[in-house]
Design an enzyme around this catalytic site. Structure first.
Site, PDB file in Angstrom:
ATOM      1  N   THR A   1       4.460 -37.947   2.949  1.00 29.26           N
ATOM      2  CA  THR A   1       5.738 -38.281   2.313  1.00 29.26           C
ATOM      3  C   THR A   1       3.964 -38.770   1.288  1.00 29.26           C
ATOM      4  O   THR A   1       3.622 -39.747   1.614  1.00 29.26           O
ATOM      5  CB  THR A   1       6.291 -39.315   2.333  1.00 29.26           C
ATOM      6  OG1 THR A   1       6.076 -40.208   3.199  1.00 29.26           O
ATOM      7  CG2 THR A   1       7.505 -38.226   3.476  1.00 29.26           C
TER       8      THR A   1
ATOM      9  N   TRP B   1       4.936 -35.940  -7.100  1.00 27.63           N
ATOM     10  CA  TRP B   1       5.146 -38.074  -6.802  1.00 27.63           C
ATOM     11  C   TRP B   1       3.665 -38.581  -7.474  1.00 27.63           C
ATOM     12  O   TRP B   1       2.452 -37.834  -6.973  1.00 27.63           O
ATOM     13  CB  TRP B   1       5.341 -37.778  -5.888  1.00 27.63           C
ATOM     14  CG  TRP B   1       6.143 -37.996  -5.548  1.00 27.63           C
ATOM     15  CD1 TRP B   1       6.584 -37.361  -4.171  1.00 27.63           C
ATOM     16  CD2 TRP B   1       7.680 -38.481  -5.936  1.00 27.63           C
ATOM     17  NE1 TRP B   1       7.896 -37.245  -3.640  1.00 27.63           N
ATOM     18  CE2 TRP B   1       8.601 -38.152  -5.123  1.00 27.63           C
ATOM     19  CE3 TRP B   1       8.145 -38.970  -6.935  1.00 27.63           C
ATOM     20  CZ2 TRP B   1      10.152 -37.838  -5.202  1.00 27.63           C
ATOM     21  CZ3 TRP B   1       9.417 -39.247  -6.428  1.00 27.63           C
ATOM     22  CH2 TRP B   1       9.785 -38.481  -6.129  1.00 27.63           C
TER      23      TRP B   1
ATOM     24  N   LYS C   1       7.935 -38.484 -10.562  1.00 27.17           N
ATOM     25  CA  LYS C   1       7.764 -36.849 -10.482  1.00 27.17           C
ATOM     26  C   LYS C   1       7.842 -35.932 -11.232  1.00 27.17           C
ATOM     27  O   LYS C   1       8.639 -35.824 -12.595  1.00 27.17           O
ATOM     28  CB  LYS C   1       9.371 -36.517  -9.192  1.00 27.17           C
ATOM     29  CG  LYS C   1       8.784 -35.125  -8.210  1.00 27.17           C
ATOM     30  CD  LYS C   1       9.933 -35.344  -7.949  1.00 27.17           C
ATOM     31  CE  LYS C   1       9.406 -34.524  -6.296  1.00 27.17           C
ATOM     32  NZ  LYS C   1      10.435 -34.092  -5.079  1.00 27.17           N
TER      33      LYS C   1
ATOM     34  N   GLU D   1      11.351 -36.176   4.455  1.00 26.67           N
ATOM     35  CA  GLU D   1      11.846 -36.492   5.638  1.00 26.67           C
ATOM     36  C   GLU D   1      13.270 -35.652   5.786  1.00 26.67           C
ATOM     37  O   GLU D   1      13.443 -35.940   7.257  1.00 26.67           O
ATOM     38  CB  GLU D   1      12.813 -37.517   5.532  1.00 26.67           C
ATOM     39  CG  GLU D   1      10.979 -38.945   4.664  1.00 26.67           C
ATOM     40  CD  GLU D   1      10.569 -38.984   3.645  1.00 26.67           C
ATOM     41  OE1 GLU D   1      11.235 -37.494   2.893  1.00 26.67           O
ATOM     42  OE2 GLU D   1      10.204 -39.651   3.757  1.00 26.67           O
TER      43      GLU D   1
HETATM   44  P1  ADP Z   1       9.773 -32.773  -1.988  1.00 30.65           P
HETATM   45  O1  ADP Z   1       8.825 -32.033  -0.846  1.00 30.65           O
HETATM   46  O2  ADP Z   1      10.865 -31.588  -1.575  1.00 30.65           O
HETATM   47  O3  ADP Z   1       9.742 -32.396  -3.495  1.00 30.65           O
HETATM   48  P2  ADP Z   1      10.430 -34.994  -1.655  1.00 30.65           P
HETATM   49  O4  ADP Z   1      10.361 -36.050   0.001  1.00 30.65           O
HETATM   50  O5  ADP Z   1       8.666 -35.383  -2.346  1.00 30.65           O
HETATM   51  O6  ADP Z   1      10.551 -33.793  -1.532  1.00 30.65           O
HETATM   52  O7  ADP Z   1      10.893 -35.867  -2.802  1.00 30.65           O
HETATM   53  C1  ADP Z   1      12.307 -36.218  -2.030  1.00 30.65           C
HETATM   54  C2  ADP Z   1      13.299 -37.354  -3.613  1.00 30.65           C
HETATM   55  O8  ADP Z   1      12.645 -36.052  -4.132  1.00 30.65           O
HETATM   56  C3  ADP Z   1      14.336 -37.729  -3.326  1.00 30.65           C
HETATM   57  O9  ADP Z   1      14.253 -38.661  -2.256  1.00 30.65           O
HETATM   58  C4  ADP Z   1      15.181 -37.675  -4.544  1.00 30.65           C
HETATM   59  O10 ADP Z   1      14.595 -38.432  -5.217  1.00 30.65           O
HETATM   60  C5  ADP Z   1      13.917 -35.828  -5.159  1.00 30.65           C
HETATM   61  N1  ADP Z   1      14.743 -35.240  -5.677  1.00 30.65           N
HETATM   62  C6  ADP Z   1      15.103 -34.274  -4.704  1.00 30.65           C
HETATM   63  N2  ADP Z   1      15.528 -32.771  -4.972  1.00 30.65           N
HETATM   64  C7  ADP Z   1      16.852 -33.776  -5.824  1.00 30.65           C
HETATM   65  C8  ADP Z   1      17.504 -33.151  -7.079  1.00 30.65           C
HETATM   66  N3  ADP Z   1      17.698 -32.079  -6.351  1.00 30.65           N
HETATM   67  N4  ADP Z   1      17.955 -33.829  -7.962  1.00 30.65           N
HETATM   68  C9  ADP Z   1      17.824 -35.340  -8.280  1.00 30.65           C
HETATM   69  N5  ADP Z   1      16.782 -35.636  -7.381  1.00 30.65           N
HETATM   70  C10 ADP Z   1      15.873 -34.851  -6.142  1.00 30.65           C
END
Ligand code: ADP
Length: 536
Positions: A179, A439, A434, A325
């Protein structure tokens, strides 16, 4: 009293065998770097994944060893998804968008023994290579292979006949993904065979993705992001056709694949869908997409306008929430019977929420005064637990800022739940931006901006952006008498960060708002710049 049921381990080997045996003629297709489309079947994929497993074992890979991938979405990556766990080893997907030094740190932290690299990503690996101790580098694709590497095809050639899966328990690790850290270093999340199988079954059910053998699935979400949301495993389990875009993520390339390969389900972050929507609007009638094609969209909030816009094209968005996670799917938005009769605006409002927790996932909202009521208004931190939610991090363990004493994951998302059980994400406490599904650490950028000799103080916050969802805005206080420009700061940052991480927007102020303890008051800054629009 114990049940009379067999203690039969849940493993990804079972998914691979099922895909190869029962759906052996179903196709897997992917775009090569030269844009041509390669294809083979699940029978081929099973044979090659087993060959990879056998070759890894023969090369000395032992249970629990980490084998990394630095790859785009494609057939060889899918082989790695199954072949590495089939060897009893751990698939460690590397995020190719990170800076080489960060990837090197992650490779070293995970103690990756081997890595599979796409030929087109060798220039990136060259920058990582001096900083890591990886024993063998396997190059996928037909490009030139340098002397310190070997060809993936040669590595697996002639292997796999009579291969037997190792007898590992269902709680053995099968995958690993890092992450982005808010501050400090990224942290490793380790997926298990059991968690992966349970996640696959659950996301496939009708109210979730409704996956079936009749589907053709396009995974635009990178396979290095939480296993492309776990969909390649679920699609293989049901025998759905799988299609991968390779390195070509432009809207027209994706739409050509959707139309040409008869895609019925595609997944990606809102940024991707924004560009696809623009292309569809600009060229009406150019692509004959499967009517009712579903799109799983998540990673950032889906704006209601996007749901409406795709509905007009006859394409249905399914909004989901998750994190690395959480394997990653924690909730998906689907309508209940009472909404089906409701007016369209009500339906869109329900579909724009982050959805209902998946079966086996528990959620709670915790505020300063404890657990919040599910009234759709009271907000607090979203906390989750379940069989595919991580309970700690690799090497780091379960720090109290990420896990509660009673064993829930603290997501860092600020959310509410309504009486019907729909989650709505309101904000987040994580100090990250994001952008296009990736990120950016605001803390790292602040430190770098403050490293400029003419800067006294700087804070970085996320501002909304129509294409990238969020972009960083740097709010800067110059040293007395010093003269600094946005261009100079951009240049300063470009020496340290990939271009996409560097802010396009800079605002110069006399002072930054601070908390009583002297920290930058980001909430106030976000408030102050609420209406600021990116100039990029
Ligand atoms: P991924 O690899 O799926 O992007 P991350 O662990 O990098 O997962 O990011 C997770 C975070 O992204 C969540 O804790 C939240 O802040 C944001 N997030 C994911 N899905 C959504 C959603 N549908 N709406 C708003 N925020 C979201």
């Amino acid at each position: 009293m114990l049940s009379t049921m067999m203690a039969y381990p849940l493993t990804t080997h079972h998914i691979l065998e099922r895909a190869g045996r029962f759906f052996g003629d179903r196709e897997i297709a992917w775009r090569r770097p030269d844009r041509s489309v390669a294809r083979y079947t699940y029978a081929d994929m099973r044979r090659r994944a087993r060959a990879l497993a056998a070759a890894l074992v023969a090369a000395g890979i032992r249970e629990g060893d980490r084998v990394a991938t630095l790859m785009w979405n494609g057939g060889a990556h899918l082989e790695a998804y199954f072949g590495i766990p089939a060897a009893g080893a751990v698939l460690h997907t590397l995020n190719l968008r990170l800076a080489p030094e960060d990837i090197a740190w992650i490779v070293n932290d995970a103690e990756d023994r081997f890595v599979i690299v796409d030929d087109v990503l060798l220039p990136l690996w060259e920058k990582i290579r001096p900083h890591v101790n990886v024993e063998r580098v396997l190059v996928a694709g037909s490009g030139a292979v340098p002397g310190w590497a070997e060809r993936y095809e040669a590595f697996i050639a002639g292997k796999g006949e009579g291969f037997e899966y190792p007898d590992i328990g269902e709680n053995a690790a099968c995958g690993m993904c890092y992450t982005s850290g808010t501050t400090g270093r990224p942290k490793g999340v380790v997926y298990g065979h059991r968690s992966t199988v349970l996640h696959s079954i659950t996301i496939a059910i009708p109210d979730c993705l409704g996956l079936s053998v009749h589907d053709a699935v396009l995974a635009v979400t990178p396979m290095f992001h939480a296993n492309s949301w776990g969909v390649p495993y679920a699609a293989a389990m049901v025998g759905a056709k799988q299609v991968f875009p390779g390195p070509h993520l432009g809207a027209e390339d994706l739409l050509d694949l959707m139309a040409g390969e008869g895609i019925t389900l595609a997944l990606g972050v809102p940024t991707i869908w924004m560009t696809i929507r623009e292309a569809l609007d600009a060229h009406p009638g150019r692509w004959a997409l499967a009517r009712g094609m579903r799109m799983m969209v998540g990673g950032s909030a889906v704006p209601p306008a996007m749901i409406r816009a795709f509905d007009r094209h006859g394409l249905a968005i399914k909004h989901g929430w998750g994190m690395t996670e959480t394997s990653p799917v924690g909730s998906l938005a689907w309508l209940k019977p009472q909404h089906v009769a409701a007016d369209y605006d009500t339906q869109v409002a329900v579909r724009a929420k982050q959805g209902i927790p998946l079966p086996l996932v528990d959620m709670r909202i915790v505020g300063d005064a404890g657990e919040q009521p599910w009234d759709g208004k009271s907000v607090g931190e979203l906390q989750v637990r379940g069989p595919w939610i991580t309970g700690s991090y690799f090497k780091v363990g379960a720090q109290p800022d990420k896990f509660t004493a009673d064993g829930w994951l603290r997501t860092g998302d600020v959310a509410s739940m309504d009486a019907e059980g729909y989650l709505r994400i309101a904000d987040r406490t994580k100090d990250l931006v994001k952008s296009g599904g990736e990120w950016i650490s605001s803390v790292d950028l602040e430190n770098a901006v403050m490293g400029h000799p003419a800067v006294a103080e700087a804070a970085v916050i996320a501002i909304p952006h129509p294409k990238w969802d969020e972009r960083p805005l740097a709010v800067v206080v110059a040293k007395p008498g010093a003269n600094v420009t946005a261009e100079a700061l951009r240049e300063h940052l470009l020496a340290q960060f990939p271009k996409w991480m560097v802010p396009d927007d800079y605002v110069f102020v006399d002072a930054l708002p601070k908390t009583s303890t002297g920290k930058f008051l980001k909430t106030k800054l976000r408030e102050d710049f609420r209406d600021y629009r990116s100039k990029a």
